[in-house]
Design a protein around this motif. Sequence first.
Motif, PDB file in Angstrom:
ATOM      1  N   GLN A  35      -4.008  -7.172  -0.563  1.00  0.00           N
ATOM      2  CA  GLN A  35      -4.649  -7.434  -2.023  1.00  0.00           C
ATOM      3  C   GLN A  35      -5.543  -8.735  -1.985  1.00  0.00           C
ATOM      4  O   GLN A  35      -5.381  -9.421  -1.203  1.00  0.00           O
ATOM      5  CB  GLN A  35      -3.512  -7.959  -2.630  1.00  0.00           C
ATOM      6  CG  GLN A  35      -3.502  -8.322  -4.121  1.00  0.00           C
ATOM      7  CD  GLN A  35      -2.409  -8.736  -4.909  1.00  0.00           C
ATOM      8  OE1 GLN A  35      -1.691  -7.923  -5.375  1.00  0.00           O
ATOM      9  NE2 GLN A  35      -2.169 -10.024  -5.271  1.00  0.00           N
ATOM     10  N   ASP A  88      -1.504  -0.577  -1.958  1.00  0.00           N
ATOM     11  CA  ASP A  88      -0.068  -0.281  -1.741  1.00  0.00           C
ATOM     12  C   ASP A  88       0.278   0.234  -0.242  1.00  0.00           C
ATOM     13  O   ASP A  88       1.025   0.074   0.348  1.00  0.00           O
ATOM     14  CB  ASP A  88       0.692   0.365  -2.775  1.00  0.00           C
ATOM     15  CG  ASP A  88       0.738  -0.435  -4.055  1.00  0.00           C
ATOM     16  OD1 ASP A  88       0.785  -1.882  -4.169  1.00  0.00           O
ATOM     17  OD2 ASP A  88       0.169   0.066  -5.276  1.00  0.00           O
ATOM     18  N   TYR A 124      -8.602 -10.983  -4.032  1.00  0.00           N
ATOM     19  CA  TYR A 124      -9.285 -11.312  -5.328  1.00  0.00           C
ATOM     20  C   TYR A 124     -10.782 -12.192  -4.907  1.00  0.00           C
ATOM     21  O   TYR A 124     -10.685 -12.712  -3.774  1.00  0.00           O
ATOM     22  CB  TYR A 124      -8.494 -12.720  -5.986  1.00  0.00           C
ATOM     23  CG  TYR A 124      -6.995 -12.143  -6.381  1.00  0.00           C
ATOM     24  CD1 TYR A 124      -6.855 -11.365  -7.844  1.00  0.00           C
ATOM     25  CD2 TYR A 124      -6.145 -12.299  -5.621  1.00  0.00           C
ATOM     26  CE1 TYR A 124      -5.685 -11.214  -8.371  1.00  0.00           C
ATOM     27  CE2 TYR A 124      -4.760 -11.932  -6.192  1.00  0.00           C
ATOM     28  CZ  TYR A 124      -4.465 -11.287  -7.414  1.00  0.00           C
ATOM     29  OH  TYR A 124      -3.514 -11.032  -7.791  1.00  0.00           O
ATOM     30  N   ARG A 181      -6.364  -4.075  -4.886  1.00  0.00           N
ATOM     31  CA  ARG A 181      -4.949  -3.949  -4.234  1.00  0.00           C
ATOM     32  C   ARG A 181      -4.523  -2.635  -3.624  1.00  0.00           C
ATOM     33  O   ARG A 181      -4.912  -1.775  -4.302  1.00  0.00           O
ATOM     34  CB  ARG A 181      -3.890  -4.190  -5.249  1.00  0.00           C
ATOM     35  CG  ARG A 181      -2.334  -4.268  -5.101  1.00  0.00           C
ATOM     36  CD  ARG A 181      -1.495  -4.362  -6.155  1.00  0.00           C
ATOM     37  NE  ARG A 181      -0.217  -4.051  -5.845  1.00  0.00           N
ATOM     38  CZ  ARG A 181       0.624  -4.935  -5.351  1.00  0.00           C
ATOM     39  NH1 ARG A 181       0.340  -6.282  -5.451  1.00  0.00           N
ATOM     40  NH2 ARG A 181       2.108  -4.741  -4.896  1.00  0.00           N
TER      41      ARG A 181
END
Length: 697
Positions: free
Chosen positions: A239, A214, A241, A212
């Motif tokens: 982000q 920002d 996964y 992730r």
Amino acid sequence: MKFGGGVLPALGSGLLVVGVSSGAAAAPAADTNNLTDLEQVTVYSPRTEGSGTGGLALGGTTVTLADMQQFNRDTLDRAFVLASGTSVSLLGQRNETDIWIRGFDRWRVPLYQDGIPVYLPYDDRIDFARFSTIDLASIQISKGFASVIDGPGAMGGSVNLVTRLVSQPFEGEARYEDVFDSHASHAASIADVFLGTRQANWFLQGSASFNRQDHFRLSDDFAGGTLQPPGNRDRSFHQDYKINLKAGFEPSAGNDYSINYIDQRGRKDNTLPDSVIPTASLNTVRYWTWPAWNKKSLYWLSQNSWDDSGSYVKVRLYYDRFFNQLDSYDNIAYNTQNTPKSFNSTYYDKAGGASAELSETLAGGADTIRAAAHYRWDQHNETESTRNAPFATFYQQPWETAEESTSSVALENIYRPTKDWQVIAGMSYDVRHLIGDSEWVASGTKPPFGSSFAYPVADKHALNGELAAIYSYSETGSVHASYADRRRFPTLFEMYSTRFGTFINNPTLKPERSHYSQIGIDDTIFDTHVVVNVFYAKIANAITSVGVTPTVSESENVGSARHTGFEVELSRHLLTTLDGGVNFSYLARVELSGGAVQTDTPGQKLFAYLDWRPLPRLDIVSDLDMESRRWLQSYINNLVYYQGGSFTLVGLKAAYNPIDPLHIELGVTNLMDRNYVIEDGYNGRGREYFVNLRVSF
């Protein structure tokens, strides 16, 4: 640390990375301890066991998990550039990274995972930054010569992601990393884990990663642009996964079976151009965001051997799904969709395929005959919600479908007249069958808001050939020479997409063709590992974006281009506690006819490192990445080209191993906070710091 085909100082060909003593902070990884042929693409190993080619004896490179960990390369695009002859570029308007091998990009360099093609139907716009590296044992990079046995399309080489395999009854690794910008603000977090068990004749394993970001901060030297002030890069969130599950069964030597499942899910914002934009051109800015970039793969791998000479049959089966959501807005506030430039676009793609490979070593072992057949089916489905006029009805277009299949048959002979020679000859025949492609044409502000039509379809064919020789002249040295005649089919995107009115479609595009020659040497001389490769590639029917007006282009087979260059790699133990190395790449891309400009690749690239171990459990690594100027295309006017500036990036890392399971790393990238550009309107990251904790058990 172990590399490719040997232990230091025989380093991976094309990759110069460091070795560590048994007590060093970067522990030996399990990435090369248990590799099998099942996950790998074709390799040609020279007789010299000391050769560092990792089996890719024809100028290729193997980047291992240990290399990725040593240089803290968490994503595929960042790990890929450790090798010579490689580079990356940005597609800033899509927040994507593209890879290049000696001037050939992602459309001309197939990507595989364990030999399974990773291909996105319709446009094949693979974003290499979306692929994490925790689950990889190595990245196999073929440069110039990629075997016809591995499948179609490899004009400039290929990239194969080899899944990491568990080697112990119980094995695991967990890592957590925090990234801070140059003003010490938290910017990103990365976490990943690998767990597995290997028993007598079966294994089970899984890996997971989370990444992730920002924001990232631009260099303090960046002065600001029309839409981007100095400081933190706006809209730079992403982000991701990823999980990779694998189960395998090995009843006997040479007989391997595995089932594999990969699920990756991502979402990302899109940074805006950070240059000065004239007021009249502000309406061309794309205010985009991706709520979803998801890909799933399920595949089966098997290999069966039937004699002691290495004969086998290998079968691969796979099914892929890709889901992509792209939302476009009217303004920089991302809060209205009142004009036709705004939309919600959805891709839902499916693909399935199979391949069978047969290898038979004839009596006496002098000849190996190999044959392969490949089949792949792709279906692209898309829909869009939009308006046909400002403030008109916001409606959803019907689903449109594009469908195609690709088939290939290949035959190859590996002849060994003596124990020191290999002569390789092969050919393949590829067919692309376009089943259909429908497109929505919007019109009016009342139902049905437009109509659908079908593009003309036609099959395309390609004949490919290869010839190579490898001579192992000593226990440590080998030379090679190769020639490859390869074609690749244009994507449906290149033929049909109007790209939001900025392109004219061209259904008559023909396959591109490359004539690729290279020679090289790999040896250890006076304790220095030396690799030299020289190449010449001639591209015919080259597909290039040609500007028709300042805002409209067309993909055309503009004629021909030439890629020439060389790579030099040196590495050695400098002192008992100091290792070092450097690789240098030179590339000249020339458009011979057609008038296009060859963009996005540097003419020269240098990567160098030093690894110092002042204490048994302390490792200090510095690295230097230098790239020369590259031609860029203007974001505002696609008829304007210019050369971007060269840049030098410095990295530094200290790794400490207080106890065997624990590794603590502190590091900095872009140490000098250099401001640099590799695409018009998109400046690179400024200085960043990272803290890394890794536990291995």
